[in-house]
Design an enzyme around this catalytic site. Structure first.
Site, PDB file in Angstrom:
ATOM      1  N   HIS A   1      17.814   3.520  -6.230  1.00 51.07           N
ATOM      2  CA  HIS A   1      17.903   3.932  -4.830  1.00 51.07           C
ATOM      3  C   HIS A   1      16.954   3.054  -4.016  1.00 51.07           C
ATOM      4  CE1 HIS A   1      17.831   6.016  -1.151  1.00 51.07           C
ATOM      5  NE2 HIS A   1      16.725   6.702  -1.377  1.00 51.07           N
TER       6      HIS A   1
ATOM      7  N   ASN B   1      16.542   2.361   4.058  1.00 47.48           N
ATOM      8  CA  ASN B   1      16.944   3.449   3.163  1.00 47.48           C
ATOM      9  C   ASN B   1      18.189   4.134   3.755  1.00 47.48           C
ATOM     10  OD1 ASN B   1      17.231   5.860   1.797  1.00 47.48           O
ATOM     11  ND2 ASN B   1      15.041   6.334   1.757  1.00 47.48           N
TER      12      ASN B   1
ATOM     13  N   CYS C   1      19.201  11.915  -1.311  1.00 49.21           N
ATOM     14  CA  CYS C   1      19.377  10.479  -1.600  1.00 49.21           C
ATOM     15  C   CYS C   1      19.940  10.243  -2.996  1.00 49.21           C
ATOM     16  CB  CYS C   1      18.060   9.736  -1.432  1.00 49.21           C
ATOM     17  SG  CYS C   1      17.422   9.829   0.239  1.00 49.21           S
TER      18      CYS C   1
HETATM   19  O1  UT7 Z   1      14.792   8.378  -0.104  1.00 46.27           O
HETATM   20  C1  UT7 Z   1      13.586   9.009  -0.486  1.00 46.27           C
HETATM   21  C2  UT7 Z   1      12.869   9.267   0.747  1.00 46.27           C
HETATM   22  N1  UT7 Z   1      11.636   8.674   1.062  1.00 46.27           N
HETATM   23  C3  UT7 Z   1      10.889   7.794   0.386  1.00 46.27           C
HETATM   24  O2  UT7 Z   1      11.175   7.308  -0.665  1.00 46.27           O
HETATM   25  C4  UT7 Z   1       9.577   7.429   1.019  1.00 46.27           C
HETATM   26  C5  UT7 Z   1       8.458   7.321   0.005  1.00 46.27           C
HETATM   27  N2  UT7 Z   1       7.212   6.941   0.638  1.00 46.27           N
HETATM   28  C6  UT7 Z   1       6.989   5.695   1.127  1.00 46.27           C
HETATM   29  O3  UT7 Z   1       7.862   4.853   1.050  1.00 46.27           O
HETATM   30  C7  UT7 Z   1       5.655   5.379   1.714  1.00 46.27           C
HETATM   31  O4  UT7 Z   1       4.751   6.442   1.449  1.00 46.27           O
HETATM   32  C8  UT7 Z   1       5.711   5.125   3.256  1.00 46.27           C
HETATM   33  C9  UT7 Z   1       6.412   3.820   3.531  1.00 46.27           C
HETATM   34  C10 UT7 Z   1       6.441   6.260   3.948  1.00 46.27           C
HETATM   35  C11 UT7 Z   1       4.300   5.040   3.816  1.00 46.27           C
HETATM   36  O5  UT7 Z   1       3.591   4.008   3.168  1.00 46.27           O
HETATM   37  P1  UT7 Z   1       2.122   4.294   2.588  1.00 46.27           P
HETATM   38  O6  UT7 Z   1       1.626   3.035   2.042  1.00 46.27           O
HETATM   39  O7  UT7 Z   1       2.229   5.473   1.647  1.00 46.27           O
HETATM   40  O8  UT7 Z   1       1.317   4.652   3.890  1.00 46.27           O
HETATM   41  P2  UT7 Z   1       0.528   5.986   4.238  1.00 46.27           P
HETATM   42  O9  UT7 Z   1       1.456   7.123   4.472  1.00 46.27           O
HETATM   43  O10 UT7 Z   1      -0.567   6.172   3.243  1.00 46.27           O
HETATM   44  O11 UT7 Z   1      -0.126   5.589   5.636  1.00 46.27           O
HETATM   45  C12 UT7 Z   1      -1.111   4.545   5.733  1.00 46.27           C
HETATM   46  C13 UT7 Z   1      -1.410   4.324   7.210  1.00 46.27           C
HETATM   47  C14 UT7 Z   1      -1.683   5.628   7.974  1.00 46.27           C
HETATM   48  O12 UT7 Z   1      -2.681   5.372   8.930  1.00 46.27           O
HETATM   49  P3  UT7 Z   1      -4.215   5.790   8.644  1.00 46.27           P
HETATM   50  O13 UT7 Z   1      -4.171   7.273   8.440  1.00 46.27           O
HETATM   51  O14 UT7 Z   1      -4.618   5.059   7.413  1.00 46.27           O
HETATM   52  O15 UT7 Z   1      -4.909   5.338   9.884  1.00 46.27           O
HETATM   53  C15 UT7 Z   1      -0.371   5.879   8.699  1.00 46.27           C
HETATM   54  O16 UT7 Z   1      -0.543   6.628   9.880  1.00 46.27           O
HETATM   55  O17 UT7 Z   1      -0.288   3.721   7.858  1.00 46.27           O
HETATM   56  C16 UT7 Z   1       0.042   4.462   9.022  1.00 46.27           C
HETATM   57  N3  UT7 Z   1       1.473   4.316   9.284  1.00 46.27           N
HETATM   58  C17 UT7 Z   1       1.964   3.307  10.004  1.00 46.27           C
HETATM   59  N4  UT7 Z   1       1.376   2.281  10.645  1.00 46.27           N
HETATM   60  C18 UT7 Z   1       2.171   1.409  11.293  1.00 46.27           C
HETATM   61  C19 UT7 Z   1       2.488   5.100   8.845  1.00 46.27           C
HETATM   62  N5  UT7 Z   1       3.647   4.615   9.296  1.00 46.27           N
HETATM   63  C20 UT7 Z   1       3.362   3.500  10.015  1.00 46.27           C
HETATM   64  C21 UT7 Z   1       4.141   2.559  10.711  1.00 46.27           C
HETATM   65  N6  UT7 Z   1       3.501   1.542  11.343  1.00 46.27           N
HETATM   66  N7  UT7 Z   1       5.491   2.643  10.779  1.00 46.27           N
END
Ligand code: UT7
Length: 302
Positions: free
Chosen positions: A224, A254, A90
């Protein structure tokens, strides 16, 4: 639509990422998208194909491993200059700009076309709600011309293969027939979030300090577009007003290395990039790699 086949909701996606919509290629190809962006940049610059001295493409993956995406679009653009692809994930556009800057300073070249074209939708796992909802396909292009625009770059890299990867199967040989299947994108979201915020802040702070500047000296921070919350964390650290951090992740998600170029294009078309504006670009991605650029914007009309 996504909630129709994934256990997700618009509410979750918007709150956690800031993404409202994203564009995915269906009938069109990445080659066509890259060409459109490249042609638009060349038209805006007023340059002819023969004026382009190098074509650098930033791309993580497309259906051709070889030839490069640059080679594929070179002919249709009418250019016949050297070309190569870079994979800086990215952060690829900032990496490509750094290389372009070095070429402009060290070689007998004047105009470099930088194209960032990405189709992350084709390497996502569409059963994984934690990754597939984040990405959008997109392309952007910039013509970089010799001048005094770039002040400084800071690029970093370290090996964190496990936090974000996409593996493609290789052909077996008579001597190596270990079957390693293609693995669509795997991402440790929280860890990538942490690394991104930490690294971007360090890149930006380093560039400011190295150039005797403060956050208030920067007119626009073009980050980004990975997650609205990442942008907000960086903004809070820099204690700068929101209007200095334009975003379009709401519309496109993204788009990997294409994201900052798309932002530049939209700002430029809206007349919000004033000649002489001081810009800070900052991007991060799989590797883990990061890149920031400090530059003075000037749109040259031929
Ligand atoms: O270009 C660079 C590449 N990537 C990035 O920059 C991504 C960087 N990371 C992020 O943007 C965030 O970490 C995410 C958007 C990917 C995730 O957000 P988060 O606030 O860190 O959520 P999390 O991974 O801590 O997950 C919280 C909960 C989990 O459920 P439990 O375990 O608490 O029951 C996930 O399974 O949210 C759940 N979850 C979802 N729920 C509904 C994860 N994805 C989804 C979804 N819809 N799409």
């Amino acid at each position: 639509m996504l909630a129709g086949f994934l256990d997700t909701s618009d509410e979750w996606i918007v709150t956690r990422t800031g993404i409202h919509t994203r564009r995915l290629l269906s009938g069109e190809t990445l080659r066509e998208l890259a060409l459109k962006a490249a042609r638009a940049a060349m038209d805006a610059s007023g340059l002819r194909p023969q004026d382009i001295d190098y074509l650098i493409c930033s791309n993580v993956a497309n259906s051709y491993v070889s030839p490069s995406l640059g080679s594929i679009i070179l002919g249709p653009l009418g250019c016949c200059c050297p070309t190569f692809d870079m994979n800086g994930a990215c952060a690829g556009l900032v990496y490509a700009l750094d290389v372009a800057d070095a070429f402009l300073k060290s070689k007998d070249v004047k105009n470099i076309l930088v194209v960032a074209a990405e189709q992350p939708s084709r390497f996502c796992n569409w059963h994984d709600r934690a990754t597939s909802v984040l990405f959008g396909d997109g392309a952007s292009a910039l013509v970089v011309t010799r001048g005094e625009g770039f002040f400084d770059f800071r690029l970093t890299g370290n090996t964190h293969t496990d936090v974000m990867y996409y593996k493609r199967a290789m052909e077996p040989t008579p001597y190596d027939c270990v079957k390693e299947p293609t693995t669509p994108l795997v991402m440790e979201g929280r860890e990538v979030f942490r690394l991104a915020v930490e690294a971007s802040i360090q890149d930006v702070d380093t560039l400011l300090e190295r150039n005797g500047m403060k956050g208030s000296d920067i007119d626009l921070f073009l980050l980004h577009q990975a997650n609205m919350r990442i942008i907000e964390c960086i903004r809070e650290h820099l204690e700068q007003p929101r209007e200095k951090f334009p975003t379009n992740i709401q519309k496109y998600g993204n788009t990997s290395s294409a994201s900052i170029g798309i932002l530049i294009d939209e700002l430029s078309r809206a007349g919000e990039l004033k000649d002489g504006a001081t810009l800070m670009l900052s991007a991060f991605g799989g590797g883990f790699v990061t890149g920031a650029a400090l530059l003075k914007w000037s749109s040259i009309t031929y």
